[in-house]
Design a protein around this motif. Structure first.
Motif, short mmCIF file in Angstrom:
data_model
loop_
_atom_site.label_atom_id
_atom_site.label_comp_id
_atom_site.label_asym_id
_atom_site.label_seq_id
_atom_site.Cartn_x
_atom_site.Cartn_y
_atom_site.Cartn_z
N ASN A 57 -4.73 -26.69 -26.43
CA ASN A 57 -3.93 -25.68 -27.11
C ASN A 57 -2.62 -25.52 -26.34
O ASN A 57 -2.57 -25.74 -25.14
CB ASN A 57 -4.66 -24.33 -27.16
CG ASN A 57 -5.95 -24.41 -27.95
OD1 ASN A 57 -6.98 -24.86 -27.44
ND2 ASN A 57 -5.93 -23.97 -29.19
N LEU A 58 -1.57 -25.12 -27.05
CA LEU A 58 -0.28 -24.95 -26.39
C LEU A 58 -0.38 -23.87 -25.33
O LEU A 58 -0.93 -22.80 -25.57
CB LEU A 58 0.80 -24.57 -27.41
CG LEU A 58 1.09 -25.60 -28.51
CD1 LEU A 58 2.19 -25.10 -29.43
CD2 LEU A 58 1.46 -26.96 -27.92
N VAL A 64 -2.37 -22.23 -31.19
CA VAL A 64 -1.98 -23.49 -31.84
C VAL A 64 -2.60 -24.67 -31.11
O VAL A 64 -2.42 -24.82 -29.90
CB VAL A 64 -0.44 -23.64 -31.87
CG1 VAL A 64 -0.04 -24.97 -32.52
CG2 VAL A 64 0.20 -22.47 -32.60
N VAL A 65 -3.32 -25.51 -31.83
CA VAL A 65 -3.92 -26.73 -31.28
C VAL A 65 -2.81 -27.76 -31.08
O VAL A 65 -1.96 -27.97 -31.96
CB VAL A 65 -5.01 -27.28 -32.21
CG1 VAL A 65 -5.61 -28.57 -31.67
CG2 VAL A 65 -6.11 -26.24 -32.40
N THR A 66 -2.81 -28.42 -29.93
CA THR A 66 -1.68 -29.27 -29.55
C THR A 66 -1.38 -30.38 -30.56
O THR A 66 -0.22 -30.64 -30.87
CB THR A 66 -1.91 -29.89 -28.17
OG1 THR A 66 -3.20 -30.50 -28.14
CG2 THR A 66 -1.82 -28.85 -27.09
N LEU A 67 -2.40 -31.07 -31.05
CA LEU A 67 -2.17 -32.21 -31.93
C LEU A 67 -2.32 -31.87 -33.40
O LEU A 67 -2.35 -32.76 -34.25
CB LEU A 67 -3.13 -33.36 -31.56
CG LEU A 67 -3.00 -33.91 -30.14
CD1 LEU A 67 -3.95 -35.08 -29.94
CD2 LEU A 67 -1.58 -34.34 -29.83
N SER A 68 -2.39 -30.57 -33.72
CA SER A 68 -2.49 -30.13 -35.11
C SER A 68 -1.15 -30.33 -35.81
O SER A 68 -0.13 -30.62 -35.15
CB SER A 68 -2.89 -28.65 -35.16
OG SER A 68 -1.83 -27.83 -34.68
N PRO A 69 -1.09 -30.18 -37.13
CA PRO A 69 0.19 -30.35 -37.83
C PRO A 69 1.31 -29.48 -37.29
O PRO A 69 2.49 -29.85 -37.38
CB PRO A 69 -0.17 -29.98 -39.27
CG PRO A 69 -1.61 -30.35 -39.41
CD PRO A 69 -2.22 -30.02 -38.07
N PRO A 72 3.11 -30.09 -32.33
CA PRO A 72 4.36 -30.61 -31.77
C PRO A 72 5.59 -29.80 -32.17
O PRO A 72 6.53 -29.67 -31.39
CB PRO A 72 4.43 -32.04 -32.32
CG PRO A 72 3.00 -32.40 -32.62
CD PRO A 72 2.36 -31.11 -33.08
N THR A 73 5.62 -29.28 -33.40
CA THR A 73 6.79 -28.54 -33.86
C THR A 73 6.87 -27.15 -33.22
O THR A 73 7.96 -26.61 -33.05
CB THR A 73 6.77 -28.39 -35.39
OG1 THR A 73 5.54 -27.76 -35.81
CG2 THR A 73 6.88 -29.74 -36.07
N ASP A 74 5.72 -26.57 -32.85
CA ASP A 74 5.70 -25.24 -32.22
C ASP A 74 5.77 -25.31 -30.69
O ASP A 74 5.89 -24.28 -30.04
CB ASP A 74 4.44 -24.48 -32.63
CG ASP A 74 4.49 -24.00 -34.08
OD1 ASP A 74 5.58 -24.10 -34.68
OD2 ASP A 74 3.46 -23.55 -34.60
N HIS A 75 5.66 -26.49 -30.13
CA HIS A 75 5.69 -26.64 -28.67
C HIS A 75 7.08 -26.31 -28.16
O HIS A 75 8.06 -27.00 -28.46
CB HIS A 75 5.31 -28.08 -28.30
CG HIS A 75 5.16 -28.29 -26.84
ND1 HIS A 75 5.65 -29.41 -26.20
CD2 HIS A 75 4.59 -27.54 -25.87
CE1 HIS A 75 5.38 -29.35 -24.92
NE2 HIS A 75 4.75 -28.23 -24.68
N ALA A 192 -6.02 -40.55 -31.07
CA ALA A 192 -6.30 -39.17 -31.48
C ALA A 192 -7.20 -38.46 -30.49
O ALA A 192 -7.49 -37.26 -30.66
CB ALA A 192 -6.96 -39.16 -32.87
N THR A 193 -7.68 -39.17 -29.46
CA THR A 193 -8.59 -38.57 -28.48
C THR A 193 -7.83 -38.11 -27.25
O THR A 193 -6.66 -38.43 -27.06
CB THR A 193 -9.66 -39.58 -28.05
OG1 THR A 193 -9.00 -40.73 -27.48
CG2 THR A 193 -10.49 -40.03 -29.24
N GLY A 194 -8.52 -37.35 -26.39
CA GLY A 194 -7.94 -36.89 -25.15
C GLY A 194 -7.51 -35.44 -25.17
O GLY A 194 -7.42 -34.79 -24.13
N ALA A 195 -7.25 -34.90 -26.36
CA ALA A 195 -6.85 -33.50 -26.46
C ALA A 195 -8.05 -32.60 -26.13
O ALA A 195 -9.15 -32.82 -26.62
CB ALA A 195 -6.33 -33.19 -27.86
#
Length: 309
Positions: A57-58, A64-69, A72-75, A192-195
């Protein structure tokens, strides 16, 4: 007659359109290239630090989940460029997954963060960014980059790339800089893994510490406090087993923290991570000298001998 003429005119046009569509498909098929070590490539994507990716999560927006839609835009650029845990962990390039889910994956890993730090601070909005930048980017740093492939990675690690000098530009300039004739894709696909790997480590660390400090060590102390006046010294036998076991659990949890967390490398930033780390270090140091205290403390006289005064 006119109908025949129209058909004669339309047939070549239809044939040309068909051939053009075939050529377009052929060109698109040629665009996807898997680079080799040493190749110079041109890529684009959102920049995110490995710390936030592994956290799941950020850091500055835990909902917000880091790799969710929206990840990246909210980071925020502040999180990426100001927070020590973030800017000291390796930066990665995120691209959309190919499954049309809208989620992102890890496409490329950048060998050194400094070029991104320098460029990001010249165009972003953060505490260490240049002041007075017009249209400064507050979140979602998305860039175009030219780089050299250093390592192809594997199924769990993105390929490693080294940015060339002056090889960073805004995302909008991708086609101008890179063109549209070639699209470089990671040899092992977008990962897609690692998060969330760091979150799992935090849970393991916390669980082990809870067993050690929250259950075993207090139980051993309670047994000593309320059982030492009982006959046969059964309390001491239990205490002698429970306390070392509890301290062993605490030591394992401490080692996990020291090997996986970098909180002590930073400073207090308003969150409880840094105070928690300092208190944890102090508590563990005190806990580890307790066995020494048990050895050197004065002991009671042997049975049948008088107590000293």
């Amino acid at each position: 007659m006119m109908v025949v003429m129209n058909r004669l005119l339309l047939q070549p046009m239809i044939l040309m359109l068909f051939l053009a569509s075939r050529m377009t498909l052929l060109v698109h098929a040629q665009e996807e290239v898997m680079p080799k070590v040493g190749d110079n490539i041109c890529v684009q994507g959102f920049i995110m630090d490995t710390y936030c990716i592994e956290l799941g999560n950020l850091l500055d927006n835990p909902k917000v989940v880091t790799l969710s839609p929206n990840g990246p835009t909210d980071h925020s650029v502040h999180c990426l460029l100001d927070v020590r845990q973030c800017y000291t962990s390796r930066f990665e390039v995120l691209n959309l997954l190919t499954d049309n889910s809208g989620w992102y994956g890890r496409a490329w890993s950048i060998s050194t963060n400094q070029p991104i730090l320098d460029y990001g601070r010249s165009v972003g909005r953060c505490d260490t960014c240049e002041k007075g930048v017009e249209n400064a980017i507050p979140r979602g740093l998305r860039l175009t980059m030219t780089a050299t492939v250093l390592d192809l990675g594997d199924a769990d690690t993105p390929p490693l790339i080294q940015l060339v000098d002056n090889g960073i530009a805004p995302f909008e300039e991708f086609e101008t800089i890179c063109g549209n004739s070639t699209r470089y894709i990671p040899p092992n696909g977008i990962i897609a893994t690692g998060a969330g790997a760091l979150t799992q480590t935090i849970i393991i660390h916390g669980s082990i510490m809870l067993v050690g400090w929250g259950l075993l060590l207090p139980t051993g102390a309670i047994v000593a406090r309320f059982g030492k006046h009982r006959p046969n010294a059964w309390w001491f036998k239990l205490h002698r087993v429970i306390q070392p076991l509890g301290l062993t659990f605490a030591l394992i949890g401490w080692i996990i923290a020291l090997l996986n967390f970098t909180t002590l490398e930073g400073s207090f930033d308003g969150r409880l991570n840094y105070p928690h780390a300092l208190l944890g270090m102090t508590t563990m140091c005190i806990g580890l000298i307790q066995p020494l205290n048990a050895i050197i403390r004065p002991h009671g006289p042997e049975e049948g001998k008088p107590k000293s005064t």
